[in-house]
Design an enzyme around this catalytic site. Sequence first.
Site, PDB file in Angstrom:
ATOM      1  N   LYS A 221       0.181  -3.673  -9.059  1.00  0.00           N
ATOM      2  CA  LYS A 221      -0.572  -4.773  -8.427  1.00  0.00           C
ATOM      3  C   LYS A 221      -0.803  -5.907  -9.419  1.00  0.00           C
ATOM      4  O   LYS A 221      -0.631  -7.078  -9.093  1.00  0.00           O
ATOM      5  CB  LYS A 221      -1.917  -4.249  -7.892  1.00  0.00           C
ATOM      6  CG  LYS A 221      -1.767  -3.452  -6.609  1.00  0.00           C
ATOM      7  CD  LYS A 221      -3.024  -2.686  -6.233  1.00  0.00           C
ATOM      8  CE  LYS A 221      -2.737  -1.790  -5.016  1.00  0.00           C
ATOM      9  NZ  LYS A 221      -3.814  -0.859  -4.701  1.00  0.00           N
TER      10      LYS A 221
ATOM     11  N   GLN B  73      -9.776   0.451  -6.485  1.00  0.00           N
ATOM     12  CA  GLN B  73      -8.722   1.419  -6.187  1.00  0.00           C
ATOM     13  C   GLN B  73      -9.322   2.735  -5.695  1.00  0.00           C
ATOM     14  O   GLN B  73     -10.177   3.322  -6.345  1.00  0.00           O
ATOM     15  CB  GLN B  73      -7.862   1.647  -7.440  1.00  0.00           C
ATOM     16  CG  GLN B  73      -6.671   2.543  -7.224  1.00  0.00           C
ATOM     17  CD  GLN B  73      -5.614   1.928  -6.299  1.00  0.00           C
ATOM     18  OE1 GLN B  73      -5.317   0.740  -6.369  1.00  0.00           O
ATOM     19  NE2 GLN B  73      -5.063   2.739  -5.410  1.00  0.00           N
TER      20      GLN B  73
ATOM     21  N   ASP C  96      -8.898  -5.911   0.511  1.00  0.00           N
ATOM     22  CA  ASP C  96      -8.407  -4.694   1.168  1.00  0.00           C
ATOM     23  C   ASP C  96      -8.831  -4.657   2.635  1.00  0.00           C
ATOM     24  O   ASP C  96      -8.303  -3.867   3.422  1.00  0.00           O
ATOM     25  CB  ASP C  96      -8.971  -3.447   0.460  1.00  0.00           C
ATOM     26  CG  ASP C  96      -7.918  -2.742  -0.384  1.00  0.00           C
ATOM     27  OD1 ASP C  96      -6.716  -3.024  -0.195  1.00  0.00           O
ATOM     28  OD2 ASP C  96      -8.302  -1.908  -1.228  1.00  0.00           O
TER      29      ASP C  96
END
Length: 296
Positions: free
Chosen positions: A54, A98, A121
């Site tokens: 990422k 994460q 997200d």
Amino acid sequence: MSAKVIDGKEFAANVRAKVAEHVARLKEANGITPGLAVVLVGEDPASEVYVRSKGKSTVEAGMNSYEHKLDADTSEADLLALIDKLNNDPAVHGILVQLPLPGHLNSDLVINSIDPAKDVDGFHISNVGLLGTGQKSMVPCTPLGCLMMLRDHHGSLSGLDAVVVGRSNIVGKPMAQLLLGDSCTVTIAHSRTKDLAEVCRRADILVAAVGRPEMIPGDWVKPGATVIDVGINRIERDGKKKLVGDVEYESCAAVAGAITPVPGGVGPMTIACLLANTLTACCRANGLAEPEGLTA
Ligand code: NDP
């Protein structure tokens, strides 16, 4: 019939190129560089790979990447304090924590402490509610990637029968909301669904997000249907490690009109959409026009 293979790698490369172009324009015209902060707690090897990838993709798109690696025994208070700092940092437009988090941390609490405008997200309860009520939100990356590929393949999705197998908060449910938003007639199937084969056979669009290797065979697919395989399953066959999806590729590709392969289908779109969401968040934060074709 042999299905058209939807090339997620190529599609994702186009999305990333569009993001990079827009970022370059933002920098030149407005002096703004979008920034994505990724927070990793602990040393899960798979999570470390995702976070590295990422960060690399963020920099390649011309954006700033801020990585925060915390010890596995970090307290909830310390993690929340870091998120608060990032929420208040104007250079940070997107924040991603994460998952999975170590067991002593409450994931819901942590995710809901992120500023919803920076929640790239799309897991914050506010964004879930906004998506569910058809309002502008941050959309979870994997379903957003699926939607982009479906729109590209079909043009309009209006009136199509869509079946989503899987009802998780990160894939199945938001995918169903997005398809509903595009006026599909949507069925969500799960482990308690009766006669799953028959339900799948109704689908013009079949999205598999189950996490069971090659669970869906070709004779569950309506001839000509579009099959989106979200599954990523690591298996061993003939002594070799292999990645397979949730659908049995060969038999489904023989019946479907279009299909995403694994690997090289939905997977590459997830990071591309994370970059798109970071750019979108940055544009919104600065009251600027959002990039076209990169949001739901
Ligand atoms: P979850 O385990 O959270 O959810 C799986 C869903 O599948 C559940 O709703 C479950 O039903 C349903 N299910 C399980 N077994 C069956 C069955 N036999 N018949 C019908 N439904 C079943 O998984 P995720 O949604 O997080 O992920 C799904 C897959 O997608 C995984 O392979 C994952 O690795 C992959 N993935 C890929 C991403 C990408 O970037 N390409 C990103 C995220 C995930 P129930 O609710 O009843 O238990």
